[in-house]
Each structure stands twice: as structure tokens, then as C-alpha cells.
Design an enzyme around this catalytic site. Sequence first.
Site, PDB file in Angstrom:
ATOM      1  N   LEU A 174      19.348  72.296 -15.852  1.00 30.22           N
ATOM      2  CA  LEU A 174      20.739  71.918 -15.564  1.00 30.22           C
ATOM      3  C   LEU A 174      21.522  73.145 -15.118  1.00 30.22           C
ATOM      4  O   LEU A 174      21.331  74.238 -15.655  1.00 30.22           O
ATOM      5  CB  LEU A 174      21.397  71.379 -16.838  1.00 30.22           C
ATOM      6  CG  LEU A 174      20.943  70.016 -17.325  1.00 30.22           C
ATOM      7  CD1 LEU A 174      21.431  69.780 -18.745  1.00 30.22           C
ATOM      8  CD2 LEU A 174      21.482  68.922 -16.411  1.00 30.22           C
ATOM      9  N   GLU A 208      27.384  63.687 -23.076  1.00 31.51           N
ATOM     10  CA  GLU A 208      26.512  63.764 -24.263  1.00 31.51           C
ATOM     11  C   GLU A 208      26.362  65.205 -24.729  1.00 31.51           C
ATOM     12  O   GLU A 208      26.361  66.130 -23.911  1.00 31.51           O
ATOM     13  CB  GLU A 208      25.143  63.142 -23.980  1.00 31.51           C
ATOM     14  CG  GLU A 208      24.451  63.685 -22.765  1.00 31.51           C
ATOM     15  CD  GLU A 208      23.250  62.839 -22.348  1.00 31.51           C
ATOM     16  OE1 GLU A 208      22.256  62.872 -23.063  1.00 31.51           O
ATOM     17  OE2 GLU A 208      23.336  62.195 -21.296  1.00 31.51           O
ATOM     18  N   LYS A 219      24.707  68.650 -25.814  1.00 33.28           N
ATOM     19  CA  LYS A 219      23.452  69.297 -25.404  1.00 33.28           C
ATOM     20  C   LYS A 219      22.823  69.898 -26.659  1.00 33.28           C
ATOM     21  O   LYS A 219      23.302  70.907 -27.195  1.00 33.28           O
ATOM     22  CB  LYS A 219      23.738  70.376 -24.366  1.00 33.28           C
ATOM     23  CG  LYS A 219      22.494  70.970 -23.779  1.00 33.28           C
ATOM     24  CD  LYS A 219      22.808  71.768 -22.542  1.00 33.28           C
ATOM     25  CE  LYS A 219      21.533  72.292 -21.905  1.00 33.28           C
ATOM     26  NZ  LYS A 219      20.710  73.059 -22.819  1.00 33.28           N
ATOM     27  N   ASP A 269      20.532  71.925 -29.163  1.00 35.60           N
ATOM     28  CA  ASP A 269      19.904  73.240 -29.034  1.00 35.60           C
ATOM     29  C   ASP A 269      18.494  73.155 -29.627  1.00 35.60           C
ATOM     30  O   ASP A 269      18.268  73.499 -30.778  1.00 35.60           O
ATOM     31  CB  ASP A 269      20.760  74.265 -29.794  1.00 35.60           C
ATOM     32  CG  ASP A 269      20.531  75.656 -29.259  1.00 35.60           C
ATOM     33  OD1 ASP A 269      19.770  75.809 -28.294  1.00 35.60           O
ATOM     34  OD2 ASP A 269      21.128  76.598 -29.809  1.00 35.60           O
ATOM     35  N   TYR A 312      17.009  61.701 -23.979  1.00 36.35           N
ATOM     36  CA  TYR A 312      18.168  61.776 -23.084  1.00 36.35           C
ATOM     37  C   TYR A 312      17.886  61.414 -21.636  1.00 36.35           C
ATOM     38  O   TYR A 312      18.802  61.399 -20.823  1.00 36.35           O
ATOM     39  CB  TYR A 312      18.879  63.124 -23.172  1.00 36.35           C
ATOM     40  CG  TYR A 312      18.056  64.350 -22.837  1.00 36.35           C
ATOM     41  CD1 TYR A 312      17.475  64.536 -21.586  1.00 36.35           C
ATOM     42  CD2 TYR A 312      17.903  65.352 -23.786  1.00 36.35           C
ATOM     43  CE1 TYR A 312      16.757  65.678 -21.290  1.00 36.35           C
ATOM     44  CE2 TYR A 312      17.177  66.495 -23.503  1.00 36.35           C
ATOM     45  CZ  TYR A 312      16.604  66.657 -22.252  1.00 36.35           C
ATOM     46  OH  TYR A 312      15.882  67.772 -21.963  1.00 36.35           O
ATOM     47  N   LYS A 334      28.970  74.839 -21.134  1.00 38.44           N
ATOM     48  CA  LYS A 334      28.567  75.583 -22.326  1.00 38.44           C
ATOM     49  C   LYS A 334      29.777  75.952 -23.183  1.00 38.44           C
ATOM     50  O   LYS A 334      30.863  76.176 -22.657  1.00 38.44           O
ATOM     51  CB  LYS A 334      27.839  76.869 -21.902  1.00 38.44           C
ATOM     52  CG  LYS A 334      26.481  76.615 -21.259  1.00 38.44           C
ATOM     53  CD  LYS A 334      25.566  75.948 -22.257  1.00 38.44           C
ATOM     54  CE  LYS A 334      24.138  75.841 -21.801  1.00 38.44           C
ATOM     55  NZ  LYS A 334      23.345  77.004 -21.899  1.00 38.44           N
ATOM     56  N   CYS A 348      28.992 100.542 -58.404  1.00 33.38           N
ATOM     57  CA  CYS A 348      29.595  99.314 -57.868  1.00 33.38           C
ATOM     58  C   CYS A 348      31.013  99.625 -57.372  1.00 33.38           C
ATOM     59  O   CYS A 348      31.804 100.205 -58.123  1.00 33.38           O
ATOM     60  CB  CYS A 348      29.634  98.242 -58.955  1.00 33.38           C
ATOM     61  SG  CYS A 348      30.607  96.814 -58.469  1.00 33.38           S
ATOM     62  N   CYS A 363      33.460  97.557 -60.062  1.00 36.46           N
ATOM     63  CA  CYS A 363      33.560  97.841 -61.502  1.00 36.46           C
ATOM     64  C   CYS A 363      32.964  99.193 -61.889  1.00 36.46           C
ATOM     65  O   CYS A 363      32.949  99.548 -63.062  1.00 36.46           O
ATOM     66  CB  CYS A 363      32.891  96.728 -62.301  1.00 36.46           C
ATOM     67  SG  CYS A 363      31.102  96.741 -62.181  1.00 36.46           S
ATOM     68  N   CYS A 367      24.796  95.389 -58.404  1.00 38.79           N
ATOM     69  CA  CYS A 367      25.679  95.948 -59.426  1.00 38.79           C
ATOM     70  C   CYS A 367      25.094  95.528 -60.771  1.00 38.79           C
ATOM     71  O   CYS A 367      24.743  94.355 -60.960  1.00 38.79           O
ATOM     72  CB  CYS A 367      27.076  95.368 -59.249  1.00 38.79           C
ATOM     73  SG  CYS A 367      28.072  95.468 -60.737  1.00 38.79           S
ATOM     74  N   CYS A 392      31.788  92.738 -64.295  1.00 34.48           N
ATOM     75  CA  CYS A 392      32.236  92.998 -62.922  1.00 34.48           C
ATOM     76  C   CYS A 392      33.118  91.842 -62.449  1.00 34.48           C
ATOM     77  O   CYS A 392      32.664  90.708 -62.305  1.00 34.48           O
ATOM     78  CB  CYS A 392      31.027  93.157 -62.012  1.00 34.48           C
ATOM     79  SG  CYS A 392      31.506  93.449 -60.315  1.00 34.48           S
TER      80      CYS A 392
HETATM   81  N1  5U1 Z   1      21.775  65.795 -23.532  1.00 34.33           N
HETATM   82  C1  5U1 Z   1      21.036  66.291 -22.537  1.00 34.33           C
HETATM   83  N2  5U1 Z   1      20.408  67.437 -22.601  1.00 34.33           N
HETATM   84  N3  5U1 Z   1      19.788  67.581 -21.431  1.00 34.33           N
HETATM   85  C2  5U1 Z   1      18.987  68.598 -21.005  1.00 34.33           C
HETATM   86  N4  5U1 Z   1      20.830  65.701 -21.359  1.00 34.33           N
HETATM   87  C3  5U1 Z   1      20.044  66.506 -20.644  1.00 34.33           C
HETATM   88  N5  5U1 Z   1      19.537  66.372 -19.419  1.00 34.33           N
HETATM   89  C4  5U1 Z   1      18.744  67.354 -18.950  1.00 34.33           C
HETATM   90  C5  5U1 Z   1      18.439  68.477 -19.725  1.00 34.33           C
HETATM   91  C6  5U1 Z   1      17.547  69.545 -19.211  1.00 34.33           C
HETATM   92  O1  5U1 Z   1      18.213  67.287 -17.725  1.00 34.33           O
HETATM   93  C7  5U1 Z   1      18.580  66.203 -16.874  1.00 34.33           C
HETATM   94  C8  5U1 Z   1      18.462  66.710 -15.489  1.00 34.33           C
HETATM   95  C9  5U1 Z   1      17.689  65.046 -17.124  1.00 34.33           C
END
Ligand code: 5U1
Length: 680
Positions: free
Chosen positions: A88, A120, A122, A124, A232, A321, A415, A418, A433, A439
Site C-alpha cells: 500500500l 479499516e 491497519k 500491525d 481484509y 499512518k 536508595c 530512603c 533498594c 522506603c
Molecule cells: N486492513 C488492511 N490492511 N491491509 C494491508 N487492508 C489492507 N490491504 C492491503 C494491505 C497490504 O492491501 C490491499 C492492496 C489489498
Amino acid sequence: MLDRSKLLLVEQQIQKLRDDIHHHNYLYYALDTPQIPDVEYDRLLCALQTLEKEHPELVTADSPTQRVGSQPLDVFSQVTHIVPMLSLDNAFNDNELYEFNRRIIDRLHIEDQQIEYACEPKLDGIAISLLYRGGILVQGATRGDGTTGEDITQNVRTIPSVPLRLQGDSYPLILEVRGEIYMPKAGFQQLNETARNNNEKLFVNPRNAAAGSLRQLDSRITAQRPLEMCAYSVGQVEGGELPDSHIDILYALSGWGFRINKEIAKVIGIHSCCDYFKKLSEKRDALAYDIDGIVFKVNSLHLQQTLGFISRAPRWAIAMKFPAQEEITQLQDVEFQVGRTGVITPVARLQPVFVGGVTVSNATLHNRDEIERLGVMVGDTVIIRRAGDVIPQIVSVVEAKRPDNATPIEFPQQCPVCASPVVHIEGETAIRCSGGLVCVAQVKEAIKHYVSRKAMDVDGLGEKLVEQLVDSGCIQSVADLYDLKQEQLIVMERMGEKSAANLLRALERSKTTTLARFIYALGIREVGEATARSLVQHLGNLEALMQADNETLQSINDVGPVVTKFIIEFFSQESNQGMIQRLRDQGVNWPDVEVQKADLPLAGVSYVLTGSLDALNRDQAKQYLQALGATVTASVSKKTSCLVAGPKAGSKLVKAEQLGIDIINEEQLVELLGTHGVNI
Ligand code: 5U1
């Protein structure tokens, strides 16, 4: 030999159990709406395991029993993505988001208000491709470089929210589902709590933990990690139709058994995307998982096709981001803070800097090892990182910018609060300590912990107020809290009559609690919430815990030798016994707890493991046995039911022989586990 009609009956029973379990998995993992209690689910699974054990020829790869992992691989093989896995483009501010929208408007020749966006979070985590043929999971692969990834089918199979078989019958013949595998924050904390108890290396963050868990060649390890999968998008689709908008595809995936994100929304126009971003930013820390941005996608598949791709990213989607989480600043000083258990932590005082949406002026330096690892000196230019709601960290030093007057960080001998001598306990990185409850810093932290949300949850008693109450001599221990009077409270800063009355009511309310909360609130070293719950589940009441010996404690899930030592030490101190009695006299109470064990197959059986094991390590063997209800203790006694002895077994084997205790080898243990559905 069973005759044909009996075999048919067994096949039907197995099929019915699998259908039921798949259905309940779907309700639990995809929809978050379980309809049966856990024990009922366990019963179904156990019944299926028993039948499959009796009829191994009927076991199939999509059976819900096949989530425990299998034999380790030598390497992961490579997988070619028939439809490349795209990445993305990113936007880092509103302007970049508006530019993305402008490019779309220009290409499509339409108005902003005609564009519907799917929004939606993203996640991690790690991108994943799951391939289903005829509704059965046949392959799980990493993204890799987008064209070629690694085959991690064995590992993804172990993740409960990855459907092994799709629900319903309207799915395409070939369906590739894409999404993210991630570790929820709570699972990550629990994993690190266990690692800490076992003196193992900690994971840096949930993403690293998820990546490390998926990279295991031994899927039995992956099976023990708290991973989840959220869908997703789709990749390859053949032999079936999908809806014509992104959001409707997600709903279709949900219907076929996938977890989709609960926060997804459909909005019109880019300004609504900005509103969504702001709303989610505020909610971010409260989510159960880490996210690093928001993805906006043009919702119409037809428009997506018209827009197409540029290089490896679609023109119809962007990831906005969250503000940069790393910044550069200067270390101005290091101060030493005393924690609840006396640990003295170096805290970096920084030139204030804006990072991750807030101004940061302090960061933790953890301990001496961390300072050595970073090679940091006072005066240095440093890079700091703020991840979610955790305390900011110094990530590295920009050595090229070190000033001539930079000074090394000196650790105190006394410490800072104290003045008691500082001790360095062998085997620990931290310094402490030695003042204990002399303390004031330790007293304050113990009280803050006791009243905190996950402990006794006293609303309206914040850190500043605890400090004032201790400094003014109103309270010296947690037991003094319940003796507080209105007139003592109203003289405190920012405390009126109404808030004083509210606080007294909150204190009164907190007296009715649960045993697990109370144990956690006591602040025993290494006893976190999960350990407190385990202790309650196994021991049932406080008296049993206060009297528990080494062997009893170590036989409990999550309780190793270190935490056992701290528990015994804590309850053996008269001052702690007195404090508990005072709290109970003041009315702190909890409902009785039923010890849950009796219906597990190895309930009441006590094992000791000794010697080296081969197919599974000691921890795994202990966990499997405990999961089946057995206790596993460290030493052989008359109470031991069975010794599992590997090669090089020594004194425990001799003692077990003397006491006439059953002795089995690892092969027999694996066979025993197998009879209860744990296939190693
Ligand atoms: N929520 C979400 N995360 N994500 C990561 N959607 C989404 N779509 C992605 C990626 C890499 O790629 C789309 C191009 C399908």
C-alpha cells in the site's frame, strides 16, 4: 473389526461432531458470539479426539483436532502468488490523503461526494495468504516479495481463527483469502510474563512476537502462541462469484468463517475519511491489538478496476499512518526511580519532543545492561520511540553527535528516596533498594498498585492523591485506606467535599471483589493477573494459597520456581499476614471459587519429569500434562503418581524406584498424550 454399518455410524458421529465444532469455532472466533460454555466445547472436542484415536483412518486435515502442530520441517518451501500480493502507498498527513483523493477524482472524472470509501484499521502484524480449494484450507503462505512467499501451512493451521474448512456452500471453488496474522496485546503480555518467569528472552513487541511465532519450523511451538487472523481482501478467485464492493466482500468472508475487523466502515468523500481517522486515533490505545494506521479503499470493485495499479501498489487504496513514533532528542539527565518491589530504574530526562501525538520528556532506560547495550551518556543525542500507550524507549544513540562534555551514567550506592543501601542480587539485572516498607517510594507504589483498575479498582484515587496521602502521613499501608475519613481527604489538593465522598464510596465498593483481583492487588513479585487467576483456579481460596508449599505451587500452570519462591516469601512475612487480616477485618471479601479440574482426564494424577526429553521439551511436556488436568511437580515424593524418565535421569529415578512409583519413558508419555488427543 467393526462391521460396515457400525463404521458408517462412527463416520456419521465424527462428521456431526466436526460440523458442530466448526460451527462453534465460527461463532467464537469469527463472530465473537459464543453460544456454548467452554466446558461444553471441550467436551465436543474431547469426544471427537476419542473417536479419531480409535479410528485414525478417519482423521482428515480439516478436522478441528488438527490444530496442535505437527513434525518440524527442515525448511519452508516457496510458494508463487498467482495474483501478486500488493503493498500500500502511505499518507502521513491530511494533505497527502487529499492528494490521493484528488488523483482518483481526476482519473475517474467524478465528484468527491460520489466516492464511497471503505475504512479499516491497519493491523500491525504479518500479511498472509490462505488458499482454499472446495472450501478446505490447502495452503498458507507469507507475502514474501509479493510474488514469492514461504509455505507456512503447518503453522497457520494451528491458529484457531484460521478456518480449516469454510462455512456454508456459496464460496468459490478456489478462494484465496488475504489478511493479517497478529498477536493481541493481552496475549503478548501473557507470553512475555511466562518468558520472564522462565528467564527466557522477551519479545520486543506484538508484531515481532507474531513474526517469530510464524517463522517456527516446529508448528507445535506456533500452536502455543496466542495468534489471530483477520481477513481484509481476496487474491485468486475461481469457480464462483464475489460481491461487487470491498465491504460486501468482507461480509461474505465473515459468513464463510473469517474474522473481519469490527471497526470497518463505509463513508462518502475524503473528509469523512479524515473524521474516521481521528475517531480511530482516539480509540487506538483501547483496541485489543496494535494498529499502525488506517487503510482507505475505494469501495466499488468496478472503480478499483478502472483505477488499476501503479508499480506494486493499487491506485484505489492508501494507508494513512499514525504520526511518527520515533524522534530525535537530547538526553539531559538520568534520575533513578524506586518501584513497588524496590527495583531502581534509571529514567532518562529528555529535551521535550513531540512523538506519536504527544510531548515526551521521559523515557525508561530499564537497567544497567540496557545502558551498556545502548552505550548512552548524559548529553547524548538519542532516538526515542513511542509505541502505542507504552512508556517511550531510547532506541539508539547518534554517536556522531556526542558532545565533548558528555558524562557516563553513574548508578547510586544508596536508595535515592530512603538512603538504604542498594543491593545487586545475583542473577538479576536490576539493582534494588533494601529498605522494604521503610522506603516511602515502595509504600507509595504498593498503594498505587493496590487501588489500580485491574486490582481493587478504586475510582478517584490517582497517583498524585496517593502521594499526598502518604506524604501527609494519612496512610502508611494499603490497610490504612479503609480508615480514611472525609476530613482527612478534603484538605488534599483539588479535593472537594463531593469528590471526597465519592472516593469514600469507591473505597467501600472496592471491598467486594474477587479473590484473583485481591491476590493480584497484594503486589507479590511476579504475580500478574494471569498468575493470580491460575492460583485461584487451582487452590480455590486464600487460606490454601497462604499455606501452599513449594511442590503444590510449582504444580500449577504458569507458576515456576521463581514465582513460587516469591509467593512463599510473601506469605511467610508476619507484616503481610497482619495486613491481610486487617483488610479482611475491614470487610474486604470475595465469593467462593470452585476449583476447576475434576472433569479433565488426568485430574488427580501427579507427574515428575526428569532426564532429557527428545520429541518435546520439559516445558511442553509439563504444559500438555497440565492441560489434561495432571499436576507436574519438581521433586519425587510419596504423592507422585508417575515419573517420566528420559536418558541421563539421576537421583529422581533412584528415589522413584525406591518408593515403587510408576516410571515411564518419553515414548510412553507421547503415547499417553496421544490417547488424550495430544498428538506429538
Ligand atoms: N486492513 C488492511 N490492511 N491491509 C494491508 N487492508 C489492507 N490491504 C492491503 C494491505 C497490504 O492491501 C490491499 C492492496 C489489498
